[in-house]
Enzyme design. Structure first.
Site, mmCIF file in Angstrom:
data_model
loop_
_atom_site.group_PDB
_atom_site.id
_atom_site.type_symbol
_atom_site.label_atom_id
_atom_site.label_comp_id
_atom_site.label_asym_id
_atom_site.label_seq_id
_atom_site.Cartn_x
_atom_site.Cartn_y
_atom_site.Cartn_z
ATOM 1 N N HIS A 149 0.868 -1.185 0.000
ATOM 2 C CA HIS A 149 0.000 0.000 0.000
ATOM 3 C C HIS A 149 0.901 1.231 0.000
ATOM 4 C CE1 HIS A 149 -3.675 2.245 1.563
ATOM 5 N NE2 HIS A 149 -2.710 3.083 1.900
ATOM 6 N N HIS A 151 1.614 5.388 -0.889
ATOM 7 C CA HIS A 151 1.170 6.737 -1.222
ATOM 8 C C HIS A 151 2.254 7.391 -2.082
ATOM 9 C CE1 HIS A 151 -2.336 7.455 1.702
ATOM 10 N NE2 HIS A 151 -2.079 6.163 1.687
ATOM 11 N N CYS A 182 -3.209 11.275 3.939
ATOM 12 C CA CYS A 182 -2.853 10.878 5.294
ATOM 13 C C CYS A 182 -2.897 12.135 6.160
ATOM 14 C CB CYS A 182 -1.459 10.247 5.322
ATOM 15 S SG CYS A 182 -0.981 9.621 6.935
ATOM 16 N N ASN A 191 -3.289 7.780 -2.108
ATOM 17 C CA ASN A 191 -2.772 6.516 -2.613
ATOM 18 C C ASN A 191 -2.324 6.682 -4.066
ATOM 19 O OD1 ASN A 191 -3.699 5.554 -0.214
ATOM 20 N ND2 ASN A 191 -4.931 3.912 -1.071
#
Length: 242
Positions: A149, A151, A182, A191
């Site tokens: 995952h 960003h 975030c 993301n």
């Protein structure tokens, strides 16, 4: 984050076929609400940083792991729990982090989580830090149970995803038009854009079964509805021939 309408969202999508729909829950109350709403897959998340975990979900990591065990006990059968470990590539003391990450991943794996996602939510990871981190975690968790995952704060998501794929990872998180972010990490972007990931995978000859034109239209629609600017990259390439 406002989650008051989460029940309505689950109710609207739970009968969709051909897609996995894990529901992210920050605590036991959220878990119970998700199960009551009919969610078939549950995801919990923790942070490799105690301070980030406290700021993000008001719970310390040790407490999160304890609650995760409670989740599994409540399930009794048919394990469908996912876990996300965020901030996996933060900080400068990489060797120290590797030890902690292995311990955290091993705990989550031993608890019975069916998938563990390693997340860089502030987007500072590079292939140079991703590779040793994945190598360390793969020593204690089977690669088929891992996901990543990333960003895109520093534009490193795609190279990070590429090296993850080369190491055997087959599950990658992304967000249409690169939406998200975030809120507890200053300057962190959303993301990695799904459009960019699909474009890269297509270029690698990997079949995604994703209609790129429909994906682009979806991102454009959502951004207009939310009054957001489309992320740089494939999401803005609406004139491309697909």
């Amino acid at each position: 984050m406002k989650l008051a309408d989460a029940k309505d969202v689950v109710e609207a999508v739970k009968t969709l076929e051909g897609a996995r729909l894990p529901v992210l829950t920050p605590n036991l109350k959220g878990f119970e609400a998700a199960v009551a709403a009919g969610a078939k897959e549950i995801a919990v998340f923790a942070s490799a940083s105690e301070s980030f975990s406290k700021a993000n979900i008001s719970v310390l990591l040790k407490k999160v792991l304890h609650v995760t065990m409670i989740y599994l006990m409540l399930q009794q059968s048919s394990p469908f729990l996912f876990a996300g470990m965020y901030l996996a590539w933060s900080g400068a003391l990489l060797k120290v982090q590797l030890v902690h990450q292995k311990l955290h991943m091993l705990q989550l794996h031993d608890m019975g989580c069916i998938e563990i996602s390693l997340g860089d939510t502030i987007g500072i990871g590079t292939p140079g830090t991703v590779i040793p981190m994945l190598e360390a975690v793969m020593e204690v968790v089977p690669v088929e149970k891992l996901a990543v995952h990333f960003h895109d704060t520093y534009g490193q998501s795609l190279p990070n995803i590429l090296v993850s794929l080369q190491m055997g990872i087959s599950v990658v998180d992304s967000s249409v038009a690169g939406l998200g972010g975030c809120p507890y990490a200053k300057g962190a972007s959303g993301n990695v854009a799904t459009e960019d990931v699909v474009y890269m995978l297509n270029g690698l000859g990997i079949t995604t079964n994703v209609d790129m034109r429909k994906l682009l239209q979806t991102g454009d629609f959502i951004c207009k509805y939310l009054d957001q600017v489309l992320a740089e990259g494939a999401s803005k390439a609406t004139d491309m021939a697909y």
